[in-house]
Design an enzyme around this catalytic site. Structure first.
Site, short mmCIF file in Angstrom:
data_model
loop_
_atom_site.label_atom_id
_atom_site.label_comp_id
_atom_site.label_asym_id
_atom_site.label_seq_id
_atom_site.Cartn_x
_atom_site.Cartn_y
_atom_site.Cartn_z
N ASP A 136 -11.63 -5.21 -1.23
CA ASP A 136 -12.22 -6.21 -0.33
C ASP A 136 -13.33 -6.88 -0.41
OD1 ASP A 136 -9.59 -5.33 0.86
OD2 ASP A 136 -10.65 -4.34 2.54
N GLU A 180 -6.28 -5.85 -5.38
CA GLU A 180 -6.12 -7.32 -5.36
C GLU A 180 -6.98 -7.95 -6.48
OE1 GLU A 180 -6.40 -11.17 -2.17
OE2 GLU A 180 -5.27 -9.09 -1.49
#
Length: 398
Positions: free
Chosen positions: A37, A294
């Protein structure tokens, strides 16, 4: 883990003084999975500041994890300007500040209620954006930019979805990323400089160079054993991460940054934690990149190299739906036999069990997969990047 400004001063701490005027952007980040994140948010905040001259406040609840991505940070400071971004500790008792013109909460992190109240007191109120997780699922395009009015306050939140198609928010990509990658690939000097900075030397010619960045995975031992008996030498570059216990179990001894292990056709090099700027170069250097989550997943696609993705595990195997959705898009332009090999390997890797035969099939497919990775990267690069789309959307609403 996980961009680079053309100016060499990017890595210097610019100031420890807070902003004295209302910033353009407030970016909120809760560190949930070590680096994923905050890796995304740190890249995004830097790009806003360095490419669009925006004043940005980045609120982070875990500055210790953030310091690994940005070693220049002073851990004693709760407010510090670094690389053009004002970084602030997100305290549980939130500071009374005037919200920025655009407020971006990343990955549904739920910004403080007293901050939301202050947003509602401003006229006009800030543009409120929720940056969601990346997904290749078909429903994403239908939800991108949907408004969500607040239940009690005169505020509207907009959902912003990154994605792989022109009807989504795109992917993070700095303006000069492709140019830097091509320069690195064409320059033996730049590559040698990378190895020297690591205190190491490039493996001998003909060696398959692989980067290994993953979550805990029982298939790591399977993979290392398969590489050990490979017909082609394999050099595995493994940054210190959650893969280390499994590699140590394979080695039969404790391992730390700087250690090397040679066994059969396999050489393992344990790297120190690789900050974002140098991680891109690691991806560009390797013939195959194992990535996770990600941030590293997106960077591996911009590297235009074959990759293997370990998606973040979710309850009831919900993540496997997302894995298959991406594979369906990614493999659509591949020959069927190659697509089957790639899908079976990715699925086995995410299931935690890889057979030696599966690795051999993937290794034999790498030349085709390299060509495909170049085409895929070019196709993505034809779309507007995530920050460009965020800036355009905010300009249309303010």
């Amino acid at each position: 883990m996980l961009s680079r400004s053309p100016a060499p001063s990017l890595l210097t701490v610019l100031s420890s003084a807070p902003m004295t005027t209302r910033p353009d952007w407030d970016v909120f980040c809760k560190v949930i999975d070590n680096f994923g994140d905050i890796g995304v948010c740190w890249r995004l905040a830097r790009q806003l500041a360095n490419e669009y001259a925006a004043s940005v406040r980045l609120w982070v609840d875990d500055l210790d994890s953030f310091r690994l991505l940005c070693p220049q940070r002073d851990p004693a400071l709760s407010i510090e300007c670094v690389q053009g971004v004002e970084v602030r500790r997100w305290e549980s008792l939130f500071t009374a500040v005037t919200p920025a013109r655009v407020v971006l909460e990343s990955f549904a992190c739920r910004i403080p209620e007293n901050f939301v109240d202050r947003m509602a007191q401003l006229s006009p109120p800030p543009l409120w954006i929720n940056l969601d997780y990346l997904s290749a699922e078909a429903w994403v395009s239908g939800c991108h930019l949907l408004p969500s009015p607040h239940a009690h306050l005169p505020l509207v939140k907009y959902f912003f979805f990154p994605g792989f198609t022109t009807d989504t928010g795109g992917l993070l990509r700095e303006r000069d990323l492709r140019t830097r990658r091509r320069c690195f690939a064409a320059s033996t000097d730049l590559q040698n400089d990378w190895w020297r900075a690591l205190g190491s030397a490039a493996p001998r010619a003909g060696t398959l160079l692989v980067s290994l960045f993953a979550y805990e995975n029982t298939a790591i031992g399977d993979l290392l054993h398969a590489w050990e008996v490979s017909g082609r030498p394999v050099c595995c570059l493994a940054p210190c991460s959650r893969t280390l216990p499994a590699i140590a179990a394979y080695a039969g001894r404790a391992l730390a940054a700087g250690d090397r292990l040679q066994r059969g056709a396999l050489e393992i090099r344990i790297l120190p934690f690789v900050e974002q700027l140098r991680y891109d170069s690691l991806l560009w250097l390797c013939d195959l990149n194992f990535v996770r989550g990600e941030d590293s997943f997106v960077r591996a696609q911009w590297a235009a190299r074959p990759l293997v993705w370990q998606i973040y595990p979710q309850q009831e195997a919900a993540h496997l739906i997302k894995l298959d959705a991406f594979l369906a898009r990614y493999c659509a332009m591949l020959p069927q036999a190659t697509a089957v090999v790639l899908c079976e390997f990715w699925q086995a890797w995410n299931a935690g069990r890889v057979e030696t035969a599966q690795w051999q099939q993937l290794a034999a497919s790498l030349p085709l997969l390299h060509e495909h990775a170049l085409r895929w990267e070019a196709r993505l690069a034809a779309q507007d990047d995530l920050v460009k789309q965020l800036v355009r959307f905010s300009a249309s609403r303010l």
